[in-house]
Scaffold this active site. Structure first.
Site, PDB file in Angstrom:
ATOM      1  N   HIS A 307      23.366 -34.898 -69.350  1.00 37.10           N
ATOM      2  CA  HIS A 307      24.648 -34.833 -70.053  1.00 37.10           C
ATOM      3  C   HIS A 307      24.650 -35.843 -71.181  1.00 37.10           C
ATOM      4  O   HIS A 307      24.090 -36.929 -71.027  1.00 37.10           O
ATOM      5  CB  HIS A 307      25.813 -35.118 -69.091  1.00 37.10           C
ATOM      6  CG  HIS A 307      27.110 -34.615 -69.621  1.00 37.10           C
ATOM      7  ND1 HIS A 307      27.857 -35.325 -70.518  1.00 37.10           N
ATOM      8  CD2 HIS A 307      27.757 -33.446 -69.427  1.00 37.10           C
ATOM      9  CE1 HIS A 307      28.924 -34.617 -70.840  1.00 37.10           C
ATOM     10  NE2 HIS A 307      28.879 -33.472 -70.198  1.00 37.10           N
ATOM     11  N   ASP A 364      27.890 -27.777 -64.513  1.00 37.84           N
ATOM     12  CA  ASP A 364      27.430 -26.393 -64.454  1.00 37.84           C
ATOM     13  C   ASP A 364      26.402 -26.137 -63.356  1.00 37.84           C
ATOM     14  O   ASP A 364      26.023 -24.996 -63.125  1.00 37.84           O
ATOM     15  CB  ASP A 364      26.825 -25.987 -65.811  1.00 37.84           C
ATOM     16  CG  ASP A 364      27.883 -25.904 -66.887  1.00 37.84           C
ATOM     17  OD1 ASP A 364      28.986 -25.433 -66.571  1.00 37.84           O
ATOM     18  OD2 ASP A 364      27.622 -26.322 -68.023  1.00 37.84           O
TER      19      ASP A 364
HETATM   20  N1  CMC Z   1      15.570 -31.082 -68.372  1.00 39.32           N
HETATM   21  C1  CMC Z   1      14.508 -31.812 -68.769  1.00 39.32           C
HETATM   22  N2  CMC Z   1      14.580 -32.862 -69.624  1.00 39.32           N
HETATM   23  C2  CMC Z   1      15.800 -33.181 -70.103  1.00 39.32           C
HETATM   24  C3  CMC Z   1      16.955 -32.467 -69.740  1.00 39.32           C
HETATM   25  C4  CMC Z   1      16.817 -31.387 -68.838  1.00 39.32           C
HETATM   26  N3  CMC Z   1      17.891 -30.673 -68.477  1.00 39.32           N
HETATM   27  N4  CMC Z   1      18.032 -33.000 -70.381  1.00 39.32           N
HETATM   28  C5  CMC Z   1      17.572 -34.003 -71.106  1.00 39.32           C
HETATM   29  N5  CMC Z   1      16.206 -34.127 -70.955  1.00 39.32           N
HETATM   30  C6  CMC Z   1      15.334 -35.156 -71.539  1.00 39.32           C
HETATM   31  C7  CMC Z   1      15.056 -34.864 -73.015  1.00 39.32           C
HETATM   32  O1  CMC Z   1      13.892 -34.078 -73.170  1.00 39.32           O
HETATM   33  C8  CMC Z   1      14.883 -36.268 -73.552  1.00 39.32           C
HETATM   34  O2  CMC Z   1      13.614 -36.721 -73.160  1.00 39.32           O
HETATM   35  P1  CMC Z   1      12.786 -37.766 -74.101  1.00 39.32           P
HETATM   36  O3  CMC Z   1      13.617 -38.992 -74.164  1.00 39.32           O
HETATM   37  O4  CMC Z   1      11.479 -37.919 -73.417  1.00 39.32           O
HETATM   38  O5  CMC Z   1      12.671 -37.067 -75.446  1.00 39.32           O
HETATM   39  C9  CMC Z   1      15.918 -37.089 -72.767  1.00 39.32           C
HETATM   40  O6  CMC Z   1      16.068 -36.392 -71.516  1.00 39.32           O
HETATM   41  C10 CMC Z   1      17.279 -37.202 -73.440  1.00 39.32           C
HETATM   42  O7  CMC Z   1      17.769 -35.888 -73.703  1.00 39.32           O
HETATM   43  P2  CMC Z   1      18.554 -35.449 -74.999  1.00 39.32           P
HETATM   44  O8  CMC Z   1      18.293 -34.002 -75.258  1.00 39.32           O
HETATM   45  O9  CMC Z   1      18.288 -36.413 -76.119  1.00 39.32           O
HETATM   46  O10 CMC Z   1      20.040 -35.662 -74.531  1.00 39.32           O
HETATM   47  P3  CMC Z   1      21.317 -35.032 -75.199  1.00 39.32           P
HETATM   48  O11 CMC Z   1      22.424 -35.955 -74.894  1.00 39.32           O
HETATM   49  O12 CMC Z   1      21.063 -34.718 -76.638  1.00 39.32           O
HETATM   50  O13 CMC Z   1      21.505 -33.635 -74.447  1.00 39.32           O
HETATM   51  C11 CMC Z   1      22.145 -32.006 -72.869  1.00 39.32           C
HETATM   52  C12 CMC Z   1      22.372 -33.430 -73.388  1.00 39.32           C
HETATM   53  C13 CMC Z   1      23.251 -31.677 -71.871  1.00 39.32           C
HETATM   54  C14 CMC Z   1      22.230 -31.010 -74.024  1.00 39.32           C
HETATM   55  C15 CMC Z   1      20.745 -31.950 -72.188  1.00 39.32           C
HETATM   56  O14 CMC Z   1      20.697 -32.846 -71.101  1.00 39.32           O
HETATM   57  C16 CMC Z   1      20.384 -30.521 -71.726  1.00 39.32           C
HETATM   58  O15 CMC Z   1      19.855 -29.746 -72.509  1.00 39.32           O
HETATM   59  N6  CMC Z   1      20.690 -30.184 -70.423  1.00 39.32           N
HETATM   60  C17 CMC Z   1      20.466 -28.821 -69.949  1.00 39.32           C
HETATM   61  C18 CMC Z   1      21.624 -27.919 -70.394  1.00 39.32           C
HETATM   62  C19 CMC Z   1      22.884 -28.178 -69.606  1.00 39.32           C
HETATM   63  O16 CMC Z   1      22.877 -28.283 -68.387  1.00 39.32           O
HETATM   64  N7  CMC Z   1      24.020 -28.241 -70.336  1.00 39.32           N
HETATM   65  C20 CMC Z   1      25.355 -28.409 -69.731  1.00 39.32           C
HETATM   66  C21 CMC Z   1      25.973 -29.719 -70.098  1.00 39.32           C
HETATM   67  S1  CMC Z   1      27.421 -30.124 -69.120  1.00 39.32           S
HETATM   68  C22 CMC Z   1      28.601 -28.929 -69.480  1.00 39.32           C
HETATM   69  C23 CMC Z   1      28.975 -28.797 -70.902  1.00 39.32           C
HETATM   70  O17 CMC Z   1      28.902 -29.705 -71.724  1.00 39.32           O
HETATM   71  O18 CMC Z   1      29.375 -27.705 -71.252  1.00 39.32           O
END
Ligand code: CMC
Length: 428
Positions: A307, A364
């Site tokens: 998140h 989710d």
């Molecule tokens: N699986 C594997 N690796 C992950 C995941 C995941 N679900 N989420 C984050 N990471 C890793 C990412 O690759 C990065 O690694 P590194 O530092 O080595 O490059 C690190 O964790 C930080 O991730 P980020 O993408 O920079 O974080 P963000 O804040 O930009 O993204 C997020 C947040 C929710 C988009 C992301 O965690 C994600 O894609 N999760 C899966 C989709 C999901 O479940 N979304 C629902 C969110 S909650 C409900 C809502 O908001 O609607």
């Protein structure tokens, strides 16, 4: 707070005020940055450090896993209140009295009628259309039937717009599913509450009198309360940004629905279920998918994990997880996907990759399992999220307009070609 933030840009010192919120969060107010520094801006892709507004609606502390609407703890609201009661709180700022709530519930139901012409629009979609696409389009289409701009200085006009939106939106969401199933498009019943009506809108068959299952009603009430608002997330920021140009409420909400649809946001609930099904079909090897999620050469991410703001447990996920156990037990559903979800969660929480990045299950991760147990088709999961999130979008839109916020218009750092001469087509 009297201190200033000191910034040195190319040898020159500048002072910017520090602002403190009611929960002691601190912000550097950089409104005058560009003007006083002759053009210097901040660059913050994804707005990871940038506050776009002051807001009184939702307090979220991602480090400590705290979430409150208008000061009330999310868990208490989810356990003690009904959905429209919390919607009223979030939109108008205070919990309604008994009389206010009765009036609000009645008026929302009275306004649930949708112009019959709208059915022709639904009819134009192919049966294969995703319900989120239909919902976004139908919400936008409402602007054609209610074209008068909302007078933001009139509390009465705002109240009317609120009850109209809350009334019609679930009808449109349910119609999107019924269109897909080839079922007749129905309406609410004045004797039922909001959640009962939502189930009626979804599941009623022409040949039967619909009787809502009260266990499902209770679980759905709780689930949707948990989705009502989440401060400046992607879809809410979209709603505020569209509205900042003084576009109408429904046009703004339609944009919010589109933003929510994406799998990184609300679309994750559908993506989680599809991922769990894929793991099941693949023999249930959870470790294989954990490895895929960690592999930087593999685009696969563990859906329902991570998140932007929660770097500790998502409090909504904790409540939903216990709710999933309860709902499945109460409905007598034994879903093997729940076992896979629990194994996946355990494996991820014990894995160094996930621990180091503070990746926990989000809202989710378990909600899809509950929706599935309720008989809601997977393509409708994000529509359910949207129906839950509607009061938050409305509250944030109204707050933005009442605060007279300027049109949202970010800057950029241009990194393209510098000026060059046009080359005629013959010479290219
Ligand atoms: N699986 C594997 N690796 C992950 C995941 C995941 N679900 N989420 C984050 N990471 C890793 C990412 O690759 C990065 O690694 P590194 O530092 O080595 O490059 C690190 O964790 C930080 O991730 P980020 O993408 O920079 O974080 P963000 O804040 O930009 O993204 C997020 C947040 C929710 C988009 C992301 O965690 C994600 O894609 N999760 C899966 C989709 C999901 O479940 N979304 C629902 C969110 S909650 C409900 C809502 O908001 O609607």
């Amino acid at each position: 707070m009297s201190e200033n933030a000191k910034v040195n840009v190319k040898g020159n010192d500048y002072d910017f005020p520090l602002l403190e919120g009611t929960e002691q969060e601190v912000a550097i107010a950089i409104k005058k940055l560009r003007g006083s520094t002759s053009g210097v801006i901040t660059l913050d892709p994804g707005f990871k450090n940038t506050g776009s507004c002051k807001s009184e609606i939702t307090f979220l502390n991602g480090e400590e896993g705290v979430l409150r609407y208008r000061g009330y703890d999310i868990e208490e609201l989810a356990n003690k209140a009904n959905f429209l009661e919390v919607a009223y709180l979030v939109i108008f700022g205070e919990l309604p009295t008994k009389a206010e709530l009765v009036k609000f519930e009645k008026e929302v139901n009275d306004k649930s009628f949708v112009n019959e012409e709208m059915k022709k629009i639904v009819d134009g979609f192919p049966r294969s259309a995703h319900p989120m696409g239909i919902l976004s389009s139908m919400t936008s289409a409402l602007t054609a039937f209610y074209p008068t701009p909302l007078d933001i200085s009139s509390d009465e006009a705002i109240y009317k717009a609120v009850v109209r939106s809350l009334g019609k939106f679930p009808v449109l969401g349910a119609w999107a599913m019924r269109k897909r199933n080839g079922w007749p498009l129905g309406y609410t019943d004045s004797k039922m509450n909001y959640i009962e009506n939502l189930l009626k809108l979804l599941f009623e068959r022409p040949s039967e009198t619909f009787e809502p299952n009260q266990k499902v009603v209770r679980a759905l009430n709780k689930l949707l309360i948990l989705h009502i608002d989440h401060e400046q997330n992607c879809s809410t920021s979209t709603v505020r940004l569209i509205g900042s140009s003084h576009a109408g409420l429904h046009a703004s909400i339609s944009g919010g629905v589109s933003a929510l649809w994406g799998p990184l946001h609300g679309g994750a609930n559908q993506a989680v279920l599809e991922m769990l099904e894929a793991i099941q079909k693949d023999g249930g090897d959870v470790e294989k998918y954990i490895a895929k999620a960690k592999d930087k050469n593999d685009p696969f991410r563990l859906m329902g994990f991570g998140h932007r703001v929660y770097k500790n447990f998502d409090p909504r996920a904790r409540i939903i997880k216990s709710s999933a156990d309860e709902v499945l037990a109460e409905l007598g559903v034994d879903d093997p996907l729940l076992d896979i979800a629990m194994k996946l969660e355990k494996a991820a929480l014990n894995d160094e990759y996930f621990k180091a990045r503070k990746l926990y299950p989000n809202v989710d991760f378990y909600s899809g399992i509950i929706y599935r147990a309720m008989g809601i088709p997977v393509e409708m999961f994000t529509v359910m999220f949207a129906i839950g999130r509607l009061p938050g979008w409305i509250a944030q839109w109204v707050e933005m307009r009442k605060n007279n916020e300027p049109i949202g218009r970010p800057r950029q750092l241009y990194v393209g070609k510098t000026q060059r001469d046009f080359v005629s087509i013959e010479k290219r």
